[in-house]
Design an enzyme around this catalytic site. Structure first.
Site, PDB file in Angstrom:
ATOM      1  N   GLN A  63       2.555  -1.905   6.025  1.00  0.00           N
ATOM      2  CA  GLN A  63       2.505  -0.968   6.587  1.00  0.00           C
ATOM      3  C   GLN A  63       3.048  -0.327   7.556  1.00  0.00           C
ATOM      4  O   GLN A  63       3.358  -0.362   8.124  1.00  0.00           O
ATOM      5  CB  GLN A  63       1.130  -0.001   6.689  1.00  0.00           C
ATOM      6  CG  GLN A  63       2.123   1.383   5.353  1.00  0.00           C
ATOM      7  CD  GLN A  63       0.444   2.054   5.020  1.00  0.00           C
ATOM      8  OE1 GLN A  63      -0.696   2.445   5.392  1.00  0.00           O
ATOM      9  NE2 GLN A  63       0.499   2.411   3.847  1.00  0.00           N
ATOM     10  N   PHE A  64       1.970  -1.390   9.135  1.00  0.00           N
ATOM     11  CA  PHE A  64       2.692  -1.047  10.213  1.00  0.00           C
ATOM     12  C   PHE A  64       2.611  -2.743  11.041  1.00  0.00           C
ATOM     13  O   PHE A  64       1.971  -3.185  10.642  1.00  0.00           O
ATOM     14  CB  PHE A  64       1.830  -0.229  10.811  1.00  0.00           C
ATOM     15  CG  PHE A  64       2.529   1.085  10.930  1.00  0.00           C
ATOM     16  CD1 PHE A  64       2.965   2.178  11.839  1.00  0.00           C
ATOM     17  CD2 PHE A  64       2.102   2.139   9.892  1.00  0.00           C
ATOM     18  CE1 PHE A  64       3.207   3.120  11.395  1.00  0.00           C
ATOM     19  CE2 PHE A  64       2.082   3.122   9.120  1.00  0.00           C
ATOM     20  CZ  PHE A  64       2.818   3.784  10.341  1.00  0.00           C
ATOM     21  N   GLU A  68       0.899  -1.077  -0.341  1.00  0.00           N
ATOM     22  CA  GLU A  68       0.207  -0.134   0.083  1.00  0.00           C
ATOM     23  C   GLU A  68       1.102   1.628   0.492  1.00  0.00           C
ATOM     24  O   GLU A  68       1.708   1.631   0.941  1.00  0.00           O
ATOM     25  CB  GLU A  68      -0.794   0.003   0.948  1.00  0.00           C
ATOM     26  CG  GLU A  68      -1.852  -0.943   1.281  1.00  0.00           C
ATOM     27  CD  GLU A  68      -2.539  -1.846   2.814  1.00  0.00           C
ATOM     28  OE1 GLU A  68      -1.656  -1.035   3.693  1.00  0.00           O
ATOM     29  OE2 GLU A  68      -2.731  -2.859   3.173  1.00  0.00           O
ATOM     30  N   GLU A 128      -4.292  -6.734   3.193  1.00  0.00           N
ATOM     31  CA  GLU A 128      -2.998  -7.054   3.974  1.00  0.00           C
ATOM     32  C   GLU A 128      -2.820  -8.670   3.233  1.00  0.00           C
ATOM     33  O   GLU A 128      -1.835  -9.132   2.737  1.00  0.00           O
ATOM     34  CB  GLU A 128      -2.877  -7.076   5.308  1.00  0.00           C
ATOM     35  CG  GLU A 128      -2.624  -5.399   5.611  1.00  0.00           C
ATOM     36  CD  GLU A 128      -3.600  -5.157   5.300  1.00  0.00           C
ATOM     37  OE1 GLU A 128      -4.991  -4.999   5.795  1.00  0.00           O
ATOM     38  OE2 GLU A 128      -3.093  -3.348   5.757  1.00  0.00           O
ATOM     39  N   HIS A 165       0.041   0.785  15.337  1.00  0.00           N
ATOM     40  CA  HIS A 165       1.236   1.554  15.295  1.00  0.00           C
ATOM     41  C   HIS A 165       2.443   1.307  15.504  1.00  0.00           C
ATOM     42  O   HIS A 165       4.105   1.661  15.735  1.00  0.00           O
ATOM     43  CB  HIS A 165       1.073   3.186  14.473  1.00  0.00           C
ATOM     44  CG  HIS A 165       0.172   2.812  13.941  1.00  0.00           C
ATOM     45  ND1 HIS A 165      -0.450   3.304  13.635  1.00  0.00           N
ATOM     46  CD2 HIS A 165       0.401   3.771  12.266  1.00  0.00           C
ATOM     47  CE1 HIS A 165      -1.965   3.708  13.205  1.00  0.00           C
ATOM     48  NE2 HIS A 165      -1.058   3.877  11.504  1.00  0.00           N
ATOM     49  N   PRO A 187      -4.469  -9.013   9.677  1.00  0.00           N
ATOM     50  CA  PRO A 187      -5.730  -9.456   8.565  1.00  0.00           C
ATOM     51  C   PRO A 187      -4.682 -10.643   8.259  1.00  0.00           C
ATOM     52  O   PRO A 187      -5.086 -12.021   7.665  1.00  0.00           O
ATOM     53  CB  PRO A 187      -6.222  -8.305   7.861  1.00  0.00           C
ATOM     54  CG  PRO A 187      -5.764  -7.322   8.995  1.00  0.00           C
ATOM     55  CD  PRO A 187      -4.563  -8.139   9.332  1.00  0.00           C
TER      56      PRO A 187
END
Lengths: 325, 378
Positions: A82-83, A29, A60, A129, A89
Site C-alpha cells: 500500500q505504501f 490489500e 506484506e 506514508h 516487513p
C-alpha cells in the site's frame, strides 16, 4: 490516443497484461472490491475474478513470500504494497529470497514477480506514508528497481516489468498519480528496463532525477531558461540496473551535474551517481557534482513537509552554484 | 468469496472421507498418534498399508541417512564439508513423510531435511555438493520439485503456500509440503504462511519437526501453547500431533494430510514429536544446554532401533541382511561424496551469471574488473 493520468496508465497496463496472460495474478490489500487505496486496480477484480485479483490479509512479508512460490510455479504475480513505509516487513523475503532464488538454484527456479509500491512525499499524509528508500533496494542484488515519472512510461515500464523474467520493484510516484496527464496509445507497448530518458536537451548543466522529482526539475528548468541557462535533463526510469552510460554521455557534454532525489542524503542514490561520474567522467567535470536531496531526518508530518522535499527553487539554486564554481 | 473457476477439485467431494487422525486425535489434549511402539510392537488397527518390502526399504533409507550424516560430520571435521546440520534421530520423520508424497508434489524445506529432499528426487551427490559450498548443489534436476534449502528460519513456508496456490489456480493435481522446526513457529512468516493458507484454502501440508530445541533454546521457550499442532486450529484447519520417531504414524498422518490437500480440503499441520540426537550444526556444542541423561532417554526411542525390532518380530530381519544393507548404504554414501568432491569449483564468472536472465551492464563491468584483477595477479 487519450489523455491519461499515471493511475489510469497503470490500470491499463495491468488490465492488458491480465487479459493477454492468464499467469498474471494480482495480490494485495484492498485491491479487489476497493480497487486499491489509490484505485490503480479499479475494476480488475470485477473483470478477472477474485482468484486473479486477490484481496489478501494484511501481511506484506506473506504476500511477497507467497508471490515467490507462485512465480516459481510459473505464474506472474504482481503484488501491491500500500505504501513504501509498509514494505519493510517484506524486506526479508525480498533480500533473502526474491533476489536470490535464480542465483541460489543456478537458474533452475526464477521469480518473475513485480512488487508495486507507491512511494514518496508531497501528499500530506500521516507518518510512514511518504518514504522513498529506494537506495536500499538498489543495494540489494538480484532485483530491478523501476520508477516511472510520466503516464507513458508508467504503462510501458509496468508492461515490461510484468514480462521481465526477473523480479522488479516498481516504485510509483504517488504525488503525481493524478497530477500529470499525457496522451498515450491504447494498445500495449513496452518501455525498456535499464534505459534512462533524455527528457530535455541543454548545454549548461546535467540534472539527473526520477519519479516526482522530475517535475520539480522541469519547473526549475523553466525558471533557469529565463536566465539563459539550459539543462540536459535525465529521467533515470530504472534505478537498478542503472543506465550509467546515459549519465556519462550527458556529463561529458555539459561538464556539470546536479542529482536530485527526495530520499535522505547520506548513502542515497545520489552518492552512487556521483561516484560513477567521478570514475567515468572526472576529466569532463568543470565543478563538483551537487546533490539536492531530502535530509537525514525522519520524513516530517505535513506541517514541515515543504521544507524537507527538494523543490524547483532548491534545484535552481544548486544549478546556479555549479555554474558559478 | 472466490470465483467459480477457483474450485477445481470440488468433484471429489462426492465421496465422504472419514478422517483417521485429523480431528480424532485432539492436539489441545496432547493426544499423539502412535502406531509403532519403541519395543517394536504395532497397533494393527492403525497400521498403514505398507508392504513388508516397503518397510524394509524405509529401514534401509533411514540407515543410509544416518550413515550419510555421520560421514558428513567426519568430512566437515577434515575440512572437506562446510557447516552441516545433522538429522540423526529424525530419520523416521523425514523418510516416512517423504514416502507419502507423489512425484508432482512440491517440497519446500529448511536445512535439516536433506533426507526428505533426497527421497523426493535430489541425488545425494547434489546435496553433498551444496554442503561442500557449491551453488550447483541447488540446481535441482529437471522435474524434481524440491526448492533449494532455505536458511532464514521460518521464511520458506510462504513459498509453499504460493506453490500450492498456483496448483489450485491451475487445477493441477499437486500439493506442496513444507518442513520447518519448532523454533520456526515463533517467526511471523510462519504465522503469515498458515494464515494465508487457511484463508485461501490451498493444498499445503505444514510439517513441523519438533525436535525440542532451536539451537539451544528449548521448546517451552518458543511457545506457551500446549502443542504446536494446536496452532492449526486458530488458522481454521486441522492439526495433529504425531510420534515423529514412528514411521507408521508419520507416514499415516502425512498421507492423510496429503490426500486431504489433493482432494481440495485445504491445508493441515503436522507436529512430528522427535529429537535431534546430534548437534544443531557442526559448529554447535549441545553439551552446553542439555543433559546427557536426556539424550540417552531419547536414544532409547531411536527410530531405527524401533523399526529393527519390528522387522525382527516379523521375521524380516537377520544379522547378515543388516550387514549387507549397511555395507551397501555405506558404499552409496561414499560414492556420492566422492562424486561431489570430484566436481571442480565453478569459475568466478558463475558469481555474476545467475542474478538475472541476462548479465546487466553493471554486473558485466564488475565481472570484467574481477577477471582483469585475477589476470594481473597472474
Amino acid at each position: 490516443m487519450e489523455k491519461r493520468t499515471l493511475v489510469e496508465a497503470l490500470n491499463e497496463a495491468l488490465r492488458l497484461e491480465m487479459a493477454a496472460d492468464e499467469r498474471v495474478i494480482l495480490l494485495g490489500e484492498d485491491i479487489g472490491k476497493e480497487g486499491g487505496v489509490f484505485r490503480v486496480t479499479e475494476g480488475l477484480q470485477e473483470r478477472f475474478g477474485a482468484a486473479r485479483v486477490m484481496d489478501t490479509p494484511i501481511a506484506e512479508s506473506g504476500l511477497v513470500g507467497m508471490a515467490i512460490g507462485m512465480a516459481i510455479a510459473g505464474l506472474r504475480p504482481v503484488v501491491e504494497i500500500q505504501f513504501m513505509g509498509f514494505l519493510y516487513p517484506a524486506l526479508d523475503q525480498i533480500i533473502n529470497h526474491l533476489g536470490r532464488m535464480r542465483n541460489r538454484s543456478r537458474g533452475r527456479f526464477t521469480c518473475p514477480v513485480v512488487i508495486r509500491v507507491p512511494y514518496g512525499g508531497g501528499i500530506r499524509p500521516p507518518e510512514h506514508h511518504s518514504e522513498s528508500t529506494e537506495a536500499m533496494l538498489v543495494h540489494t542484488p538480484g532485483i530491478q528497481v523501476v520508477v516511472p515519472a510520466t503516464p507513458y512510461d508508467a504503462k510501458g515500464l509496468l508492461i515490461s516489468a510484468i514480462r521481465s523474467p526477473d523480479p522488479v520493484i516498481f516504485l510509483e510516484p504517488k504525488r503525481i498519480y493524478r497530477a500529470v496527464r499525457q496522451e498515450i496509445p491504447d494498445e500495449p507497448y513496452t518501455v525498456p528496463l535499464g534505459k534512462a530518458r533524455l527528457v530535455q536537451e541543454g548545454n549548461d548543466v546535467t540534472v539527473i532525477a526520477w519519479g516526482s522529482m522530475l517535475h520539480e526539475v522541469l519547473q526549475a528548468a523553466e525558471q533557469l531558461a529565463a536566465e539563459g541557462i539550459t539543462l540536459d535533463i535525465l529521467d533515470l526510469r530504472t534505478l537498478s540496473p542503472m543506465d550509467v552510460p546515459a549519465i556519462v554521455a550527458s556529463v561529458e557534454k555539459t561538464g556539470r551535474a546536479v542529482v536530485v532525489h527526495e530520499a535522505p542524503r547520506t548513502c542515497g542514490l545520489g552518492a552512487e551517481i556521483v561516484a560513477q561520474i567521478n570514475e567515468k567522467a572526472l576529466l569532463a567535470l568543470e565543478a563538483p557534482v551537487e546533490r539536492v536531496t531530502g535530509f537525514d531526518t525522519v520524513f516530517p508530518l505535513p506541517q514541515l513537509e515543504k521544507y524537507y522535499l527538494p523543490n524547483a527553487e532548491r534545484i535552481a539554486q544548486a544549478v546556479r552554484r555549479v555554474l558559478a564554481f | 468469496m472466490a470465483s467459480e473457476r477457483f474450485s477445481p477439485r470440488r468433484k471429489s467431494k462426492t465421496r465422504r472421507h472419514t478422517p483417521e487422525f485429523f480431528g480424532r486425535f485432539d492436539p489441545l489434549k496432547e493426544e499423539m498418534v502412535c502406531i509403532l511402539a519403541p519395543d517394536g510392537t504395532c497397533n494393527e488397527a492403525l497400521r498403514p498399508p505398507l508392504s513388508d518390502a516397503q518397510v524394509q526399504q524405509m529401514y534401509r533409507q533411514m540407515w543410509l541417512l544416518r550413515l550419510y550424516d555421520r560421514k558428513a560430520i567426519a568430512l566437515q571435521r577434515q575440512g572437506r564439508f562446510g557447516t552441516y546440520a545433522p538429522m540423526e534421530g529424525q530419520e523416521a520423520s523425514l523418510v516416512a513423510s517423504a514416502h507419502a508424497l507423489a512425484p508432482q508434489d512440491w517440497m519446500v524445506t529448511s536445512y535439516r531435511e536433506t533426507g526428505a529432499m533426497w527421497l523426493h528426487g535430489v541425488p545425494l551427490k547434489q546435496l553433498s555438493l551444496y554442503w561442500m559450498g557449491n551453488e550447483w548443489g541447488s540446481h535441482m534436476p529437471e522435474g524434481v520439485r524440491v526448492l533449494p534449502i532455505s536458511i532464514p528460519v521460518g521464511s520458506h513456508p510462504l513459498h509453499a503456500v504460493g506453490l500450492a496456490y498456483a496448483s489450485k489456480y491451475r487445477g493441477e493435481n499437486s500439493i506442496a509440503i513444507t518442513y520447518f522446526g519448532d523454533g520456526a513457529t515463533s517467526e511471523g512468516d510462519v504465522h503469515e504462511a498458515m494464515n494465508l493458507a487457511g484463508v485461501f484454502q490451498v493444498p499445503c501440508v505444514f510439517f513441523c519437526q519438533n525436535n525440542q530445541y532451536a539451537i539451544s533454546v528449548p521448546r517451552h521457550l518458543q511457545t506457551a501453547s500446549r502443542t504446536i499442532a494446536q496452532k492449526a486450529l486458530a488458522y481454521g484447519f486441522p492439526g495433529v500431533l504425531v510420534d515423529g520417531n514412528d514411521i507408521f504414524a508419520v507416514y499415516a498422518v502425512t498421507r492423510e494430510a496429503v490426500e486431504r490437500a489433493r482432494r481440495g480440503e485445504g491445508p493441515s499441520l503436522i507436529e512430528a514429536y522427535t529429537y535431534r540426537l546430534g548437534a544443531h550444526t557442526t559448529a554447535d556444542d549441545p553439551t552446553k544446554y542439555r543433559d546427557e541423561a536426556e539424550v540417552e532417554a531419547w536414544r532409547q526411542r531411536d527410530p531405527l532401533v524401533r523399526v529393527q525390532r519390528y522387522l525382527q518380530q516379523r521375521g524380516l530381519w537377520s544379522e547378515a541382511w543388516e550387514q549387507e544393507l549397511l555395507a551397501a548404504c555405506a558404499a552409496e554414501v561414499e560414492q556420492a561424496m566422492a562424486e561431489a568432491e570430484a566436481v571442480p569449483p565453478p569459475p568466478p564468472q558463475d558469481m555474476f551469471r545467475y542474478l538475472f536472465a541476462e548479465l546487466t551492464p553493471p554486473l558485466r563491468e564488475q565481472e570484467a574488473a574481477l577477471l582483469a584483477s585475477l589476470q594481473q595477479r597472474g
